[in-house]
Write a protein that holds these residues in place. Structure first.
Motif, PDB file in Angstrom:
ATOM      1  N   MET A 130       4.814  -7.763   4.062  1.00 43.43           N
ATOM      2  CA  MET A 130       4.847  -8.208   2.671  1.00 43.43           C
ATOM      3  C   MET A 130       3.622  -9.072   2.405  1.00 43.43           C
ATOM      4  O   MET A 130       3.637 -10.283   2.580  1.00 43.43           O
ATOM      5  CB  MET A 130       6.133  -8.983   2.398  1.00 43.43           C
ATOM      6  CG  MET A 130       6.274  -9.442   0.947  1.00 43.43           C
ATOM      7  SD  MET A 130       6.318  -8.108  -0.225  1.00 43.43           S
ATOM      8  CE  MET A 130       7.941  -7.491   0.008  1.00 43.43           C
ATOM      9  N   THR A 131       2.554  -8.430   1.968  1.00 39.05           N
ATOM     10  CA  THR A 131       1.344  -9.157   1.594  1.00 39.05           C
ATOM     11  C   THR A 131       1.398  -9.457   0.103  1.00 39.05           C
ATOM     12  O   THR A 131       2.270  -8.949  -0.617  1.00 39.05           O
ATOM     13  CB  THR A 131       0.092  -8.328   1.923  1.00 39.05           C
ATOM     14  OG1 THR A 131       0.130  -7.113   1.167  1.00 39.05           O
ATOM     15  CG2 THR A 131       0.018  -8.004   3.413  1.00 39.05           C
ATOM     16  N   LEU A 132       0.467 -10.263  -0.369  1.00 37.71           N
ATOM     17  CA  LEU A 132       0.425 -10.588  -1.794  1.00 37.71           C
ATOM     18  C   LEU A 132       0.203  -9.325  -2.625  1.00 37.71           C
ATOM     19  O   LEU A 132       0.807  -9.154  -3.690  1.00 37.71           O
ATOM     20  CB  LEU A 132      -0.668 -11.621  -2.074  1.00 37.71           C
ATOM     21  CG  LEU A 132      -0.788 -12.072  -3.520  1.00 37.71           C
ATOM     22  CD1 LEU A 132       0.492 -12.750  -3.963  1.00 37.71           C
ATOM     23  CD2 LEU A 132      -1.981 -12.988  -3.695  1.00 37.71           C
ATOM     24  N   SER A 133      -0.636  -8.425  -2.134  1.00 39.66           N
ATOM     25  CA  SER A 133      -0.903  -7.178  -2.850  1.00 39.66           C
ATOM     26  C   SER A 133       0.367  -6.331  -2.978  1.00 39.66           C
ATOM     27  O   SER A 133       0.668  -5.816  -4.060  1.00 39.66           O
ATOM     28  CB  SER A 133      -1.983  -6.393  -2.107  1.00 39.66           C
ATOM     29  OG  SER A 133      -2.147  -5.129  -2.673  1.00 39.66           O
ATOM     30  N   VAL A 134       1.104  -6.178  -1.895  1.00 40.14           N
ATOM     31  CA  VAL A 134       2.340  -5.396  -1.929  1.00 40.14           C
ATOM     32  C   VAL A 134       3.366  -6.076  -2.838  1.00 40.14           C
ATOM     33  O   VAL A 134       4.055  -5.415  -3.625  1.00 40.14           O
ATOM     34  CB  VAL A 134       2.901  -5.216  -0.498  1.00 40.14           C
ATOM     35  CG1 VAL A 134       4.276  -4.587  -0.528  1.00 40.14           C
ATOM     36  CG2 VAL A 134       1.958  -4.386   0.338  1.00 40.14           C
ATOM     37  N   PHE A 135       3.470  -7.389  -2.760  1.00 37.20           N
ATOM     38  CA  PHE A 135       4.410  -8.134  -3.591  1.00 37.20           C
ATOM     39  C   PHE A 135       4.104  -7.927  -5.075  1.00 37.20           C
ATOM     40  O   PHE A 135       5.007  -7.691  -5.882  1.00 37.20           O
ATOM     41  CB  PHE A 135       4.357  -9.619  -3.237  1.00 37.20           C
ATOM     42  CG  PHE A 135       5.284 -10.464  -4.048  1.00 37.20           C
ATOM     43  CD1 PHE A 135       6.648 -10.425  -3.821  1.00 37.20           C
ATOM     44  CD2 PHE A 135       4.798 -11.297  -5.049  1.00 37.20           C
ATOM     45  CE1 PHE A 135       7.518 -11.201  -4.566  1.00 37.20           C
ATOM     46  CE2 PHE A 135       5.646 -12.076  -5.797  1.00 37.20           C
ATOM     47  CZ  PHE A 135       7.010 -12.024  -5.556  1.00 37.20           C
ATOM     48  N   LEU A 136       2.845  -8.007  -5.447  1.00 34.41           N
ATOM     49  CA  LEU A 136       2.469  -7.818  -6.854  1.00 34.41           C
ATOM     50  C   LEU A 136       2.710  -6.382  -7.311  1.00 34.41           C
ATOM     51  O   LEU A 136       3.099  -6.155  -8.458  1.00 34.41           O
ATOM     52  CB  LEU A 136       1.018  -8.218  -7.065  1.00 34.41           C
ATOM     53  CG  LEU A 136       0.732  -9.713  -6.921  1.00 34.41           C
ATOM     54  CD1 LEU A 136      -0.759  -9.981  -7.054  1.00 34.41           C
ATOM     55  CD2 LEU A 136       1.519 -10.523  -7.917  1.00 34.41           C
ATOM     56  N   LYS A 137       2.497  -5.407  -6.420  1.00 37.47           N
ATOM     57  CA  LYS A 137       2.751  -4.010  -6.768  1.00 37.47           C
ATOM     58  C   LYS A 137       4.241  -3.751  -6.985  1.00 37.47           C
ATOM     59  O   LYS A 137       4.616  -2.849  -7.727  1.00 37.47           O
ATOM     60  CB  LYS A 137       2.224  -3.088  -5.677  1.00 37.47           C
ATOM     61  CG  LYS A 137       0.722  -2.993  -5.659  1.00 37.47           C
ATOM     62  CD  LYS A 137       0.250  -2.114  -4.518  1.00 37.47           C
ATOM     63  CE  LYS A 137      -1.266  -2.112  -4.448  1.00 37.47           C
ATOM     64  NZ  LYS A 137      -1.742  -1.338  -3.290  1.00 37.47           N
TER      65      LYS A 137
END
Length: 92
Positions: A77-84
């Motif tokens: 769960m990276t910031l990019s995945v979280f925002l997506k």
């Protein structure tokens, strides 16, 4: 030897019956939810609160399965995945 053959036959039969058993279970679930909903609404329960309770119960039931069965399959769960994930959730 005959014991293994009978187990294999039962396993194949069970695998063929899985979709039917799933549909029967689903229909029982729908019937139970309908009964609970009708009884609750007739007693004056708010339909908004009923939806909240329904989602809370579903989360409590399915979250452990998702956590343990898909532990090794999910990405970090990276910031990019979280925002997506969150952007479509906010936009509905």
């Amino acid at each position: 030897m005959g014991d293994q053959t009978s187990w294999r036959m039962m396993s194949l039969a069970f695998n063929k019956m899985k979709p039917y058993l799933a549909m029967i279970s689903l229909q029982f679930g729908y019937a139970g939810m309908y009964i609970i909903t009708m009884v609750s609404l007739k007693q004056g329960f708010s339909h908004w609160i009923l939806v909240v309770y329904r989602y809370a119960v579903a989360t409590l039931i399915f979250a452990p399965f998702a956590f343990f069965l898909e532990r090794k399959l999910r990405p970090k769960m990276t910031l990019s995945v979280f925002l997506k994930i969150m952007l479509p959730a906010f936009l509905e």
